[in-house]
Design an enzyme around this catalytic site. Structure first.
Site, mmCIF file in Angstrom:
data_model
loop_
_atom_site.group_PDB
_atom_site.id
_atom_site.type_symbol
_atom_site.label_atom_id
_atom_site.label_comp_id
_atom_site.label_asym_id
_atom_site.label_seq_id
_atom_site.Cartn_x
_atom_site.Cartn_y
_atom_site.Cartn_z
ATOM 1 N N ASP A 92 -12.167 -43.480 11.010
ATOM 2 C CA ASP A 92 -12.937 -43.260 9.785
ATOM 3 C C ASP A 92 -12.171 -43.971 8.675
ATOM 4 O O ASP A 92 -11.034 -43.612 8.359
ATOM 5 C CB ASP A 92 -13.018 -41.751 9.516
ATOM 6 C CG ASP A 92 -13.764 -41.424 8.238
ATOM 7 O OD1 ASP A 92 -13.942 -42.323 7.383
ATOM 8 O OD2 ASP A 92 -14.166 -40.259 8.082
ATOM 9 N N SER B 61 -21.750 -56.574 -2.364
ATOM 10 C CA SER B 61 -23.212 -56.554 -2.213
ATOM 11 C C SER B 61 -23.845 -57.208 -3.431
ATOM 12 O O SER B 61 -23.182 -57.364 -4.465
ATOM 13 C CB SER B 61 -23.652 -55.083 -2.131
ATOM 14 O OG SER B 61 -25.041 -54.933 -2.289
ATOM 15 N N TYR C 57 -24.147 -46.239 -5.427
ATOM 16 C CA TYR C 57 -23.874 -47.293 -4.436
ATOM 17 C C TYR C 57 -23.425 -48.566 -5.155
ATOM 18 O O TYR C 57 -22.432 -49.189 -4.778
ATOM 19 C CB TYR C 57 -25.128 -47.562 -3.595
ATOM 20 C CG TYR C 57 -24.978 -48.689 -2.606
ATOM 21 C CD1 TYR C 57 -24.231 -48.516 -1.443
ATOM 22 C CD2 TYR C 57 -25.568 -49.933 -2.836
ATOM 23 C CE1 TYR C 57 -24.080 -49.553 -0.540
ATOM 24 C CE2 TYR C 57 -25.422 -50.971 -1.936
ATOM 25 C CZ TYR C 57 -24.681 -50.779 -0.791
ATOM 26 O OH TYR C 57 -24.517 -51.800 0.107
ATOM 27 N N LYS D 197 -19.836 -50.849 -5.094
ATOM 28 C CA LYS D 197 -19.762 -52.274 -4.756
ATOM 29 C C LYS D 197 -19.182 -53.110 -5.904
ATOM 30 O O LYS D 197 -18.547 -54.139 -5.666
ATOM 31 C CB LYS D 197 -21.139 -52.776 -4.312
ATOM 32 C CG LYS D 197 -21.625 -52.122 -3.008
ATOM 33 C CD LYS D 197 -20.646 -52.382 -1.855
ATOM 34 C CE LYS D 197 -21.091 -51.808 -0.540
ATOM 35 N NZ LYS D 197 -20.147 -52.104 0.561
HETATM 36 P P1 ADP Z 1 -24.935 -52.688 7.269
HETATM 37 O O1 ADP Z 1 -26.208 -53.120 6.641
HETATM 38 O O2 ADP Z 1 -23.793 -52.666 6.278
HETATM 39 O O3 ADP Z 1 -24.593 -53.385 8.531
HETATM 40 P P2 ADP Z 1 -25.225 -50.283 8.931
HETATM 41 O O4 ADP Z 1 -25.452 -48.877 8.481
HETATM 42 O O5 ADP Z 1 -26.195 -50.892 9.886
HETATM 43 O O6 ADP Z 1 -25.147 -51.125 7.582
HETATM 44 O O7 ADP Z 1 -23.754 -50.414 9.547
HETATM 45 C C1 ADP Z 1 -22.635 -49.855 8.939
HETATM 46 C C2 ADP Z 1 -21.592 -49.541 10.003
HETATM 47 O O8 ADP Z 1 -20.459 -48.920 9.358
HETATM 48 C C3 ADP Z 1 -22.103 -48.530 11.040
HETATM 49 O O9 ADP Z 1 -21.803 -49.005 12.333
HETATM 50 C C4 ADP Z 1 -21.352 -47.255 10.719
HETATM 51 O O10 ADP Z 1 -21.092 -46.440 11.844
HETATM 52 C C5 ADP Z 1 -20.065 -47.802 10.121
HETATM 53 N N1 ADP Z 1 -19.413 -46.806 9.275
HETATM 54 C C6 ADP Z 1 -19.989 -46.037 8.317
HETATM 55 N N2 ADP Z 1 -19.090 -45.204 7.776
HETATM 56 C C7 ADP Z 1 -17.906 -45.439 8.398
HETATM 57 C C8 ADP Z 1 -16.601 -44.885 8.286
HETATM 58 N N3 ADP Z 1 -16.325 -43.894 7.433
HETATM 59 N N4 ADP Z 1 -15.627 -45.386 9.081
HETATM 60 C C9 ADP Z 1 -15.900 -46.368 9.963
HETATM 61 N N5 ADP Z 1 -17.103 -46.928 10.114
HETATM 62 C C10 ADP Z 1 -18.103 -46.470 9.356
#
Ligand code: ADP
Length: 259
Positions: free
Chosen positions: A62, A142, A155, A159
């Site tokens: 995380d 972004s 959000y 960014k």
């Molecule tokens: P994007 O459009 O940025 O690709 P997504 O939601 O499709 O958005 O992908 C974001 C990725 O980041 C996901 O695979 C999600 O599991 C990961 N993610 C979100 N929060 C965390 C976190 N706290 N630690 C690690 N990975 C994370």
């Protein structure tokens, strides 16, 4: 290839933009450490990278937890035998009017999108310095890091913060041979946009799909962005052609906002 044999760590690599970046950097010749919250998704991306013919490893972390981010970098280094590039890509969205957002929602998104980038920068720079080598730090901002969008105010704030961190880190680490840049995608057809569109619909009564279509309608190039569109720019930031660039946050959005 320009980054052949380098080791890159990508957070949020299980899907969406992060997955696209991981695959592109592997195509470019790098070995990839994949970090995310979900092992099943990471395993699928890892299999693709092995098919490409590069080495890879997965690590559940995380990014809002400093110790876990540090551990992911140690894991990448000890497993893949190097550490040259970090892409602080993991992020979450929050749709909500500023009148309604809650302390819990603000803390949560800030901890992932901003704290996560702080820990990624800090741990990566420390590792590059320990190894006595140059390095590349690449952060996810972004279009919302250039414009404050209604219903996406917090959000957007996260960014904008990533751009501030990118500039500050570029200055702090320049003398160590570490460059720090950011990429600023627009409307990418990932799960994140599905979630954003759905929340807009719930909160404003807009028909499902309408918010997404409205944003796509503002894109000069006339189509939504793909993870590959973003990954091509990140590949440039990861490679030697961008060695003289630092502290920048490049828009790669098909001409949606101009800065
Ligand atoms: P994007 O459009 O940025 O690709 P997504 O939601 O499709 O958005 O992908 C974001 C990725 O980041 C996901 O695979 C999600 O599991 C990961 N993610 C979100 N929060 C965390 C976190 N706290 N630690 C690690 N990975 C994370």
């Amino acid at each position: 290839m320009s980054i052949t044999g380098k080791v890159a760590l990508v957070t949020g690599a299980g899907q969406g933009i992060g997955r696209g970046i991981a695959l592109r950097l592997a195509h470019d010749g790098a070995d990839i450490a994949l970090v995310d919250l979900d092992q099943t998704k990471l395993d699928a991306v890892a299999n693709k990278i092995r098919e490409i013919g590069r080495r890879t490893t997965t690590f559940i972390a995380d990014v809002s937890d400093r110790d876990q981010v540090q551990a992911s970098i140690e894991h990448a280094h000890s497993t893949l035998g190097g550490f040259d590039i970090i892409v602080n890509n993991a992020g979450i969205a929050l749709v909500g009017a500023l009148s309604d957002v809650t302390p819990e929602e603000v803390s949560k998104i800030w901890s992932v999108n901003v704290d996560g980038v702080v820990w990624g920068i800090q741990a990566a720079a420390a590792k590059f310095k320990e190894l006595g080598q140059r390095g590349k730090i690449i952060n996810a901002s972004s279009i919302a890091g250039h414009d404050g969008f209604a219903m996406l105010g917090v959000y957007s704030a996260t960014k904008f913060a990533v751009r501030a961190l990118t500039q500050a880190a570029a200055k702090e680490y320049a003398s160590d041979g570490i460059t720090v840049n950011a990429y600023c995608p627009g409307v990418v057809g990932t799960d994140m946009w599905v979630t954003i569109d759905k929340r807009f619909s719930e909160l404003t009564g807009a028909p499902e799909g309408a918010t997404y279509e409205k944003f796509v309608g503002g894109i000069a190039l006339g189509r939504a962005e793909t993870p590959d569109d973003v990954a091509g720019f990140v590949s440039y930031l990861a490679g030697p052609d961008s060695d003289y660039m630092t502290g920048q946050a490049g828009l790669i959005d098909g001409g949606l906002v101009y800065r």
